[in-house]
Scaffold this motif. Sequence first.
Motif, PDB file in Angstrom:
ATOM      1  N   LEU A  65     -46.317  18.643 -43.238  1.00 37.16           N
ATOM      2  CA  LEU A  65     -45.167  18.436 -42.361  1.00 37.16           C
ATOM      3  C   LEU A  65     -43.980  17.762 -43.043  1.00 37.16           C
ATOM      4  O   LEU A  65     -42.883  17.748 -42.473  1.00 37.16           O
ATOM      5  CB  LEU A  65     -45.591  17.607 -41.138  1.00 37.16           C
ATOM      6  CG  LEU A  65     -46.492  18.343 -40.134  1.00 37.16           C
ATOM      7  CD1 LEU A  65     -47.051  17.376 -39.101  1.00 37.16           C
ATOM      8  CD2 LEU A  65     -45.718  19.454 -39.440  1.00 37.16           C
ATOM      9  N   LYS A  66     -44.185  17.188 -44.242  1.00 38.22           N
ATOM     10  CA  LYS A  66     -43.068  16.500 -44.902  1.00 38.22           C
ATOM     11  C   LYS A  66     -43.376  16.348 -46.385  1.00 38.22           C
ATOM     12  O   LYS A  66     -44.415  16.819 -46.879  1.00 38.22           O
ATOM     13  CB  LYS A  66     -42.841  15.132 -44.256  1.00 38.22           C
ATOM     14  CG  LYS A  66     -43.989  14.145 -44.449  1.00 38.22           C
ATOM     15  CD  LYS A  66     -43.743  12.831 -43.717  1.00 38.22           C
ATOM     16  CE  LYS A  66     -44.834  11.817 -44.000  1.00 38.22           C
ATOM     17  NZ  LYS A  66     -44.683  10.584 -43.206  1.00 38.22           N
ATOM     18  N   SER A 100     -60.375   7.711 -35.973  1.00 38.98           N
ATOM     19  CA  SER A 100     -60.751   7.740 -34.559  1.00 38.98           C
ATOM     20  C   SER A 100     -59.702   8.457 -33.725  1.00 38.98           C
ATOM     21  O   SER A 100     -60.027   9.274 -32.854  1.00 38.98           O
ATOM     22  CB  SER A 100     -60.948   6.305 -34.042  1.00 38.98           C
ATOM     23  OG  SER A 100     -62.058   5.704 -34.665  1.00 38.98           O
ATOM     24  N   GLY A 101     -58.423   8.158 -33.991  1.00 35.86           N
ATOM     25  CA  GLY A 101     -57.351   8.792 -33.224  1.00 35.86           C
ATOM     26  C   GLY A 101     -57.326  10.291 -33.401  1.00 35.86           C
ATOM     27  O   GLY A 101     -57.114  11.052 -32.441  1.00 35.86           O
ATOM     28  N   PHE A 102     -57.555  10.755 -34.624  1.00 37.73           N
ATOM     29  CA  PHE A 102     -57.547  12.190 -34.900  1.00 37.73           C
ATOM     30  C   PHE A 102     -58.725  12.884 -34.226  1.00 37.73           C
ATOM     31  O   PHE A 102     -58.571  13.931 -33.596  1.00 37.73           O
ATOM     32  CB  PHE A 102     -57.582  12.404 -36.413  1.00 37.73           C
ATOM     33  CG  PHE A 102     -57.386  13.839 -36.839  1.00 37.73           C
ATOM     34  CD1 PHE A 102     -56.179  14.490 -36.619  1.00 37.73           C
ATOM     35  CD2 PHE A 102     -58.404  14.535 -37.481  1.00 37.73           C
ATOM     36  CE1 PHE A 102     -55.982  15.805 -37.027  1.00 37.73           C
ATOM     37  CE2 PHE A 102     -58.224  15.849 -37.893  1.00 37.73           C
ATOM     38  CZ  PHE A 102     -57.010  16.482 -37.656  1.00 37.73           C
ATOM     39  N   GLU A 115     -52.866  13.059 -40.828  1.00 41.08           N
ATOM     40  CA  GLU A 115     -53.461  13.180 -39.497  1.00 41.08           C
ATOM     41  C   GLU A 115     -52.523  12.613 -38.438  1.00 41.08           C
ATOM     42  O   GLU A 115     -52.305  13.228 -37.373  1.00 41.08           O
ATOM     43  CB  GLU A 115     -54.810  12.450 -39.451  1.00 41.08           C
ATOM     44  CG  GLU A 115     -55.893  13.098 -40.273  1.00 41.08           C
ATOM     45  CD  GLU A 115     -57.232  12.383 -40.179  1.00 41.08           C
ATOM     46  OE1 GLU A 115     -58.226  12.887 -40.727  1.00 41.08           O
ATOM     47  OE2 GLU A 115     -57.288  11.297 -39.547  1.00 41.08           O
ATOM     48  N   SER A 116     -51.950  11.445 -38.719  1.00 41.57           N
ATOM     49  CA  SER A 116     -51.019  10.818 -37.770  1.00 41.57           C
ATOM     50  C   SER A 116     -49.779  11.678 -37.568  1.00 41.57           C
ATOM     51  O   SER A 116     -49.259  11.794 -36.448  1.00 41.57           O
ATOM     52  CB  SER A 116     -50.614   9.420 -38.272  1.00 41.57           C
ATOM     53  OG  SER A 116     -51.744   8.574 -38.346  1.00 41.57           O
ATOM     54  N   ASP A 117     -49.294  12.298 -38.647  1.00 44.36           N
ATOM     55  CA  ASP A 117     -48.123  13.167 -38.530  1.00 44.36           C
ATOM     56  C   ASP A 117     -48.422  14.372 -37.638  1.00 44.36           C
ATOM     57  O   ASP A 117     -47.583  14.799 -36.837  1.00 44.36           O
ATOM     58  CB  ASP A 117     -47.674  13.647 -39.913  1.00 44.36           C
ATOM     59  CG  ASP A 117     -47.078  12.522 -40.752  1.00 44.36           C
ATOM     60  OD1 ASP A 117     -46.621  11.514 -40.157  1.00 44.36           O
ATOM     61  OD2 ASP A 117     -47.084  12.645 -41.984  1.00 44.36           O
ATOM     62  N   LEU A 118     -49.606  14.943 -37.772  1.00 43.64           N
ATOM     63  CA  LEU A 118     -49.996  16.070 -36.916  1.00 43.64           C
ATOM     64  C   LEU A 118     -50.040  15.647 -35.453  1.00 43.64           C
ATOM     65  O   LEU A 118     -49.578  16.383 -34.567  1.00 43.64           O
ATOM     66  CB  LEU A 118     -51.361  16.613 -37.348  1.00 43.64           C
ATOM     67  CG  LEU A 118     -51.412  17.362 -38.672  1.00 43.64           C
ATOM     68  CD1 LEU A 118     -52.854  17.572 -39.112  1.00 43.64           C
ATOM     69  CD2 LEU A 118     -50.686  18.706 -38.579  1.00 43.64           C
ATOM     70  N   VAL A 170     -52.660  22.879 -43.589  1.00 39.88           N
ATOM     71  CA  VAL A 170     -53.516  22.733 -42.406  1.00 39.88           C
ATOM     72  C   VAL A 170     -53.328  23.971 -41.542  1.00 39.88           C
ATOM     73  O   VAL A 170     -52.191  24.387 -41.282  1.00 39.88           O
ATOM     74  CB  VAL A 170     -53.171  21.460 -41.608  1.00 39.88           C
ATOM     75  CG1 VAL A 170     -54.081  21.328 -40.391  1.00 39.88           C
ATOM     76  CG2 VAL A 170     -53.276  20.223 -42.499  1.00 39.88           C
ATOM     77  N   MET A 171     -54.432  24.553 -41.106  1.00 37.46           N
ATOM     78  CA  MET A 171     -54.383  25.784 -40.307  1.00 37.46           C
ATOM     79  C   MET A 171     -55.201  25.630 -39.035  1.00 37.46           C
ATOM     80  O   MET A 171     -56.272  25.022 -39.054  1.00 37.46           O
ATOM     81  CB  MET A 171     -54.946  26.964 -41.096  1.00 37.46           C
ATOM     82  CG  MET A 171     -54.164  27.332 -42.331  1.00 37.46           C
ATOM     83  SD  MET A 171     -55.307  27.733 -43.688  1.00 37.46           S
ATOM     84  CE  MET A 171     -55.933  26.119 -44.100  1.00 37.46           C
ATOM     85  N   LYS A 172     -54.684  26.224 -37.967  1.00 29.73           N
ATOM     86  CA  LYS A 172     -55.436  26.321 -36.719  1.00 29.73           C
ATOM     87  C   LYS A 172     -55.572  27.793 -36.387  1.00 29.73           C
ATOM     88  O   LYS A 172     -54.586  28.522 -36.311  1.00 29.73           O
ATOM     89  CB  LYS A 172     -54.720  25.590 -35.586  1.00 29.73           C
ATOM     90  CG  LYS A 172     -55.416  25.688 -34.234  1.00 29.73           C
ATOM     91  CD  LYS A 172     -54.707  24.799 -33.218  1.00 29.73           C
ATOM     92  CE  LYS A 172     -55.370  24.902 -31.848  1.00 29.73           C
ATOM     93  NZ  LYS A 172     -54.858  26.054 -31.077  1.00 29.73           N
TER      94      LYS A 172
END
Length: 293
Positions: free
Chosen positions: A161-162, A225-227, A195-198, A174-176
């Motif tokens: 993302l950056k 944990s957040g992710f 992970e936080s950026d996503l 990263v792919m979904k």
Amino acid sequence: MTELEKQCKRIAILTLVLLFLYMLITWVIPKPNDLLTIHVIDVGQGDSILITTPSQQSILIDGGDPTQGQRVVSYLKRKKVKKIDVLIATHPHADHIGGLSAVMDSFEINKLYLPPVTHTSQTYENFLLKAQQHQLPIQPVKDAFSITLEDSITLHFIGPLKDYGDNLNLWSIVMKLDYGKMSFLFTGDIEKEAESDLIREYKKSFLASQFLKAPHHGSNTSSTSGFLDIVNPDIVAISAGRNNLYGHPHTEVLQRLQERAISYYRTDQQGTIVIQSDGQQIWSHQEPYFSNK
């Protein structure tokens, strides 16, 4: 009732039973060509993931280190892969791209996706030279975009993302992948910052996935944990080498998964992992390494 009438009745009942069985087989039981299959190939301390679609398109994410190239090629050939429609090198580390030189020598490849970052290692230079030799069309993943593979399957490129500077793990593509009602998240070696950026960039409903490839081989730098709470997977696959020098997967990550009752598989303990989906559900014929469901 005459004997002829009885015989006709028996034939009618038998016909109905056969019709019911035919409907069960053709409509309820998934046919092989209805299935999306994910192969988390055992390449030791590295990543290599083959995805085959119902129409037999093939996606390969990474290829392990240089010593694993022929292992990956042999596995793909055993699975009757003729060409690779989408090849993704998530980031320039050797344990992800080293084996792809052998793959490029062995298969026709439609398109190669790379993150917009370079590396000075000999392994990465060899990888780029091989791609040039085969004149592969290369697309840097600079912005988010999606490609439709077939009617009900879409592959979303959602990271990086950056600019993450010199931390190559954070640059991982990263792919979904969405198939029907099921979603699958592939994360390369991203760590906490990515992970936080996503989480900030995308809605929870978009990131939520039934399957997660554990970031960074199950390292405690990742799978925060957040992710995990946002993605909320049913199944996690961890790709790591047996008795590897890094101690992957880390105990803290396994504890976080267990606390959330998330079933997980481990290549270091179970070898190659095969997951299947018909777009309505997800399963494996292998037992998870951990499950309390």
